[in-house]
Every structure is written in structure tokens, then in C-alpha cells.
Design a protein around this motif. Structure first.
Motif, mmCIF file in Angstrom:
data_model
loop_
_atom_site.group_PDB
_atom_site.id
_atom_site.type_symbol
_atom_site.label_atom_id
_atom_site.label_comp_id
_atom_site.label_asym_id
_atom_site.label_seq_id
_atom_site.Cartn_x
_atom_site.Cartn_y
_atom_site.Cartn_z
ATOM 1 N N THR A 1 2.617 39.245 0.544
ATOM 2 C CA THR A 1 2.655 38.183 -0.459
ATOM 3 C C THR A 1 4.015 38.145 -1.149
ATOM 4 N N ALA A 2 4.549 39.317 -1.480
ATOM 5 C CA ALA A 2 5.844 39.368 -2.166
ATOM 6 C C ALA A 2 6.951 38.778 -1.306
ATOM 7 N N ILE A 3 6.984 39.136 -0.034
ATOM 8 C CA ILE A 3 8.066 38.673 0.835
ATOM 9 C C ILE A 3 7.940 37.180 1.127
ATOM 10 N N LEU A 4 6.760 36.760 1.559
ATOM 11 C CA LEU A 4 6.589 35.357 1.945
ATOM 12 C C LEU A 4 6.608 34.401 0.758
ATOM 13 N N VAL A 5 5.888 34.758 -0.298
ATOM 14 C CA VAL A 5 5.717 33.816 -1.407
ATOM 15 C C VAL A 5 6.796 33.980 -2.464
ATOM 16 N N SER A 6 6.912 35.165 -3.037
ATOM 17 C CA SER A 6 7.833 35.341 -4.158
ATOM 18 C C SER A 6 9.294 35.265 -3.728
ATOM 19 N N LEU A 7 9.636 36.009 -2.692
ATOM 20 C CA LEU A 7 11.036 36.015 -2.262
ATOM 21 C C LEU A 7 11.378 34.805 -1.402
ATOM 22 N N GLY A 8 10.401 34.270 -0.694
ATOM 23 C CA GLY A 8 10.656 33.124 0.181
ATOM 24 C C GLY A 8 10.455 31.792 -0.525
ATOM 25 N N LEU A 9 9.191 31.389 -0.629
ATOM 26 C CA LEU A 9 8.894 30.052 -1.149
ATOM 27 C C LEU A 9 9.292 29.847 -2.610
ATOM 28 N N SER A 10 8.942 30.796 -3.473
ATOM 29 C CA SER A 10 9.249 30.603 -4.897
ATOM 30 C C SER A 10 10.750 30.555 -5.154
ATOM 31 N N THR A 11 11.510 31.334 -4.400
ATOM 32 C CA THR A 11 12.968 31.251 -4.533
ATOM 33 C C THR A 11 13.472 29.895 -4.055
ATOM 34 N N LEU A 12 12.869 29.366 -3.003
ATOM 35 C CA LEU A 12 13.218 28.025 -2.536
ATOM 36 C C LEU A 12 12.909 26.978 -3.604
ATOM 37 N N TRP A 13 11.731 27.085 -4.239
ATOM 38 C CA TRP A 13 11.384 26.112 -5.285
ATOM 39 C C TRP A 13 12.369 26.201 -6.455
ATOM 40 N N LEU A 14 12.758 27.419 -6.824
ATOM 41 C CA LEU A 14 13.735 27.581 -7.913
ATOM 42 C C LEU A 14 15.100 27.035 -7.516
#
Length: 173
Positions: free
Chosen positions: A119-132
Motif C-alpha cells: 500500500t505504501a509503495i503503490l498508493v502513498s509513494l506512487g499515486l498520492s505523489t502523482l496527485w500532489l
């Protein structure tokens, strides 16, 4: 061909709603924003992951979506506008652990670690960083190092807290 439909129980929806409320409180009141809002340290993902682990990916995803959307509508987004990408990310925080624990409900430490780290790699580091990157108009690689440091701090804590909670639940059964 046999179709298996799992019904969603009223109690799982009610507990999912309580966990969404707990996530809102942990995120909005006890979260700390760093690096101009690009990094947040909070325990708000723990109730969402817990919902996914205990009740499956559907309830976990609903818990994440409700927590993000309701928290945004009630308290705002820490100075930013509503962005549906973060709702998708919050849903995935509940869905991914729900899929990992879907068939086998043994709450081992390694399995919890796999769920949290995936979850950390895919969502927080991947998608959420993209949204930011989209919202803040800063480069992905500029935001990523600070987010890696924050996840490196939070992931072991999330693993430990989830393991303690889930081992207690297993003990009571």
C-alpha cells in the motif's frame, strides 16, 4: 459456472463507518503536515487498512472513500481543493490489504508487512505523489524524497499497530 456472492452485512457496514470516522479524526486532528503540505504524518490509514483486512476489499474501499470524502467536506483539505484522486488513493488503502487477506485470514506479521508496504509503495509513494504533483505543480521527483522519508517512519509504526490490534482480535476469537 457457480457464482459466489458474498453479502455485505449490516454490522460490517456499521463498523466500517466507525472506522471511517476514526480515520477522519486521526487524519484531520492528529495529523502533522510537513514540507508545505506535501507530506503528512498521521495514523489515518490504519483504520482504513484494518477495515479492508477484517471485512474485505469492498468494505475497505468504501471505508477509505467515505473517510476521504467526508473528511474533506467537513474540514477541508489542509488548504487545497477537493481532488478525486485522493479519494481513489484512500479507496486503494482499504482495497489492497482487503485483497491480500481476502481468502486467508491469518494475521501473521509478514502478511501485515506485505499489505502495509504494498500500500505504501503503490498508493502513498506512487499515486498520492502523482496527485500532489498535479495539485502543487511541483515535480514528481522533487516531492518523492520527503515522502519516502515520511513513509519510512510511518510504515513500521503502522505494521506494529496493525499487528497488535489484529493479534488481539485473533486472541479474542
Amino acid at each position: 459456472m457457480i457464482s459466489v456472492k458474498k453479502r455485505i452485512s449490516t454490522s460490517s457496514l456499521a463498523i466500517g463507518g466507525l472506522l471511517a470516522g476514526m480515520s477522519i479524526i486521526l487524519t484531520r486532528f492528529f495529523g502533522i503536515y510537513l514540507v508545505g503540505g506535501a507530506v503528512r504524518l498521521s495514523f489515518g490509514e490504519i483504520p482504513i487498512m484494518l477495515s479492508g483486512i477484517m471485512f474485505g476489499p469492498v468494505i475497505g474501499g468504501l471505508t477509505g472513500a467515505i473517510a476521504d470524502f467526508a473528511g474533506m467536506m467537513m474540514f477541508g483539505g489542509g488548504g487545497g481543493p477537493y481532488f478525486p484522486g485522493f479519494t481513489i488513493s484512500a479507496m486503494l488503502v482499504g482495497i489492497i490489504p482487503g485483497l491480500i487477506f481476502y481468502k486467508d485470514k491469518t494475521y501473521s506479521l509478514w502478511k501485515i508487512a506485505v499489505a502495509v508496504l504494498t500500500t505504501a509503495i503503490l498508493v502513498s509513494l506512487g499515486l498520492s505523489t502523482l496527485w500532489l504533483t498535479i495539485l502543487l505543480k511541483k515535480g514528481f521527483w522533487v516531492l518523492l524524497p520527503a515522502r519516502i522519508v515520511s513513509k519510512s517512519i510511518m510504515a513500521p509504526i503502522e505494521i506494529a499497530v496493525l499487528y497488535l490490534i489484529l493479534s488481539r482480535i485473533k486472541f479474542r476469537r
